[in-house]
Design an enzyme around this catalytic site. Structure first.
Site, short mmCIF file in Angstrom:
data_model
loop_
_atom_site.label_atom_id
_atom_site.label_comp_id
_atom_site.label_asym_id
_atom_site.label_seq_id
_atom_site.Cartn_x
_atom_site.Cartn_y
_atom_site.Cartn_z
N PHE A 310 0.83 -1.20 0.00
CA PHE A 310 0.00 0.00 0.00
C PHE A 310 0.86 1.25 0.00
O PHE A 310 1.87 1.32 0.70
CB PHE A 310 -0.89 0.06 1.25
CG PHE A 310 -1.82 -1.11 1.39
CD1 PHE A 310 -3.08 -1.09 0.82
CD2 PHE A 310 -1.44 -2.23 2.12
CE1 PHE A 310 -3.95 -2.16 0.96
CE2 PHE A 310 -2.29 -3.32 2.28
CZ PHE A 310 -3.56 -3.27 1.69
N ASP A 311 0.44 2.24 -0.78
CA ASP A 311 0.91 3.61 -0.57
C ASP A 311 0.17 4.10 0.69
O ASP A 311 -0.91 3.60 0.99
CB ASP A 311 0.57 4.46 -1.78
CG ASP A 311 0.91 5.92 -1.56
OD1 ASP A 311 2.04 6.19 -1.14
OD2 ASP A 311 0.04 6.77 -1.80
N LYS A 312 0.73 5.07 1.40
CA LYS A 312 0.08 5.50 2.65
C LYS A 312 -0.93 6.62 2.41
O LYS A 312 -2.13 6.44 2.61
CB LYS A 312 1.13 5.94 3.67
CG LYS A 312 0.51 6.37 5.01
CD LYS A 312 1.56 6.76 6.01
CE LYS A 312 2.22 8.08 5.69
NZ LYS A 312 1.29 9.25 5.84
#
Length: 619
Positions: A310-312
């Site tokens: 995941f990107d944050k």
């Protein structure tokens, strides 16, 4: 004549059924053998005509289709004067084709419903200020449109005046109305349930979100997986092989009826139709629930994913950060804040927007020679000064002096879970800001659902500082967390995971995520992200609804499983039928065709179960 016959197959099927019923009645009730025989002959010829035409058309393009096998079987039945079975076989074949068509139409109902939702007209403001109804194709970007209660929004646009509630189910899959007011974004194909809105057109036609959804779903339904391509190749050789087997049986046994029965039983109809119907139904379900799966191959790979990265910001978090902590080091604070605000107005990054909003009205300066450093920040010339705004890595790269008290502040801000934005003027640290973003509601529960679906590794990668990323990871129970990651670092990390044999999905929403979205086996874009991210991805979660992710993975697994079930049913039925020819007394052409058509309907109905699929909620 051929066109007339093929366009009236339903009527021919009904007439064939009536003639068969008439023949059996004459034979059993009135003992009229001749009358029954001619009824069966007429039924065979009538129902066999469209089958023979389709066989001829297939042979013209050098394809030995199922129609060819059935046509040969009927001719053989005439040769041995088995008119009763030839009539029943042709009727069952046409009736089965009719049922297939009807049930397949239901599996494509999702895309049909989508296209029917597409707006056809709009109320467009004329030069006189009045609104007149025009075709939606006549609307251009920048036009002002009026949307009344109960009407469809014709374009993607921004609300100029008015308030109302819009049903966005066609975009997000959620039927709960969403409030709209001045400045709100609206989407084509959604319905204004109450109120009146004036909007300005931002995107029209195929460029609207709704238009892109239809295009993506149509492309996905037309695509073929490796399994489907294999079955196409298999059928190409399998059908002639059945013909050869039937010929050999006749040559060695001189039993014409046995050879004809093999032709009928060997038809691979269920095998050919089983995988596509699962594929179409799965994609249709996704479209109804705000999930775009771009093709059958995507479904296959997605169902095997064991690692999700995941990107944050904007993915695990809401993407609406606010300034929480501030520390100043400059003497002329007001002027420095003016420099900072002027530079940040040049960026559309969520952190930049948070700073601009926090600072409010301050002195503005002309920004020149802007240099955007990917994953670092911005360096620009403002009011004759060199101003750098970004993270610690950018400051170190530029050789900015960070005093001892500044390093203590950085450590303190990071410990609170802040993302850091440092401002340096002429190489000297001037301002330190700590910005915090809120985790999306329900994300932790959705991540647990992914684990229960078989995902072993949940990883977060972010350009943020390690302290902030670790804090988010701890709150959400992730497997790994890595901060200070530039776009190329994220891509390299995904390559490392893949080299370890993992099947990786990457979830992101920004332009800088595009390399990772393209590199991962499955790229998953949040639907309110950038166009580049959505185009690069394999799966799109409309309206950035994170709760769609477990549904998408569960649906992919259910669809892949459904495909395997249909293949097993199809192959199993053919093997049982062929074995029964040699090892039983009861098998004949009519029974074989009945079982054959029944198996086709079974795989279609099995595939249609996916239309009702919903991820079970766990306590």
């Amino acid at each position: 004549m051929q066109k007339f016959i093929l366009s009236n197959k339903t009527i021919i099927t009904v007439l064939g059924a009536l003639l068969i019923a008439f023949g059996f009645t004459g034979e059993i009730v009135f003992h009229q053998e001749q009358l029954a025989m001619w009824s069966f002959i007429l039924a065979s010829v009538l129902a066999g005509a469209p089958i023979a035409i389709q066989a001829y058309q297939a042979l013209k393009v050098k394809v030995v289709s199922i129609d060819v096998l059935v046509t040969l079987a009927v001719i053989g039945a005439f040769f041995i004067r088995n008119f009763e079975e030839s009539a029943v076989v042709t009727f069952l074949f046409l009736f089965g084709a009719y049922l297939e068509q009807r049930t397949l139409q239901k599996t494509r109902s999702a895309i049909k419903e989508l296209t029917e939702m597409a707006p056809e007209s709009a109320l467009k403001q004329t030069d006189s200020g009045e609104f007149e109804e025009v075709a939606v194709d006549d609307v251009d970007v920048g036009d002002t449109l009026l949307v009344k209660t109960g009407s469809k929004v014709p374009v993607d646009g921004t609300v100029l005046t008015g308030e109302g509630y819009i049903n966005e189910a066609s975009i997000t899959g959620e039927a709960v109305p969403v409030g709209k007011k001045m400045g709100s974004q609206v989407f084509a194909g959604t319905i204004l349930e109450n109120g009146t809105l004036q909007i300005v057109a931002d995107r029209v036609g195929e460029d609207t979100t709704f238009g892109r959804i239809i295009e993506l779903v149509e492309e996905a339904q037309d695509s073929k997986s490796e399994a489907e391509r294999f079955i196409d190749r298999f059928s190409k050789y399998y059908t002639p092989a059945v013909l050869v087997l039937s010929t050999l049986v006749w040559v060695f046994s001189q039993n014409m009826e046995l050879a004809i029965t093999i032709l009928v039983l060997g038809c691979p109809g269920a095998l050919v139709i089983g995988v596509p119907v699962s594929h179409v139904a799965g994609i249709g379900n996704g479209a109804r629930h705000g999930v775009l799966l771009k093709g059958s191959e995507v479904i296959h790979d997605f169902s095997r994913v064991d690692t999700i990265v995941f990107d944050k910001t904007g993915t695990l978090t809401a993407g609406n950060p606010t300034v929480a902590d501030t520390q100043y080091y400059a003497f002329d604070t007001q002027k420095t804040l003016g420099y900072l605000s002027s530079v940040e107005r040049e960026s559309d990054h969520p952190l930049a927007k948070a700073i601009v909003q926090h600072l409010g009205p301050v002195d503005a300066y002309v920004v020149q020679k802007t240099d955007v450093v990917a994953g670092g920040g911005i360096v620009a010339e403002v009011d004759g000064h060199r101003v750098a705004v970004g993270n610690v890595a950018l400051m170190e790269t530029l050789g900015v002096t960070i005093p001892q008290n500044g390093r203590k502040d950085i450590a303190r801000f990071e410990a609170r879970g802040n993302s850091l934005v440092l401002t340096a003027v002429d190489g000297q640290l001037s301002v330190l800001m700590g910005i915090r973003d809120q985790i999306r509601p329900g994300v932790k529960e959705h991540l647990q659902a992914l684990k229960k679906l078989g995902v072993k590794h949940l990883v977060v990668l972010s350009g943020d500082n390690q302290g902030t990323v670790d804090l988010v990871s701890k709150q959400l129970g992730l497997t790994e967390a890595h901060g200070h990651m530039l776009p190329q670092d994220k891509a390299a990390f995904i390559k490392t995971l893949q080299s370890e044999g993992r099947i990786v999905a990457f979830v992101g929403d920004g332009v800088n995520d595009s390399p990772s979205l393209a590199l991962a086996q499955i790229g998953i874009a949040m639907g309110s992200g950038t166009d580049v991210a959505i185009e690069t991805s394999d799966v799109v979660l409309m309206n950035s609804d994170f709760s769609r992710l477990p549904h998408a993975l569960g649906l992919a697994k259910a669809t892949a499983s459904n495909m395997r079930q249909n293949i097993a049913i199809a192959v199993g039925v053919v093997l049982v039928l062929l074995a029964s020819v040699f090892f039983s007394e009861w098998m004949n052409m009519s029974i074989g065709m009945l079982v054959h058509e029944a198996s086709i309907l079974v795989v279609i109905l099995n595939g249609m179960r996916l239309l009702r699929y919903r991820l079970k909620r766990r306590k």
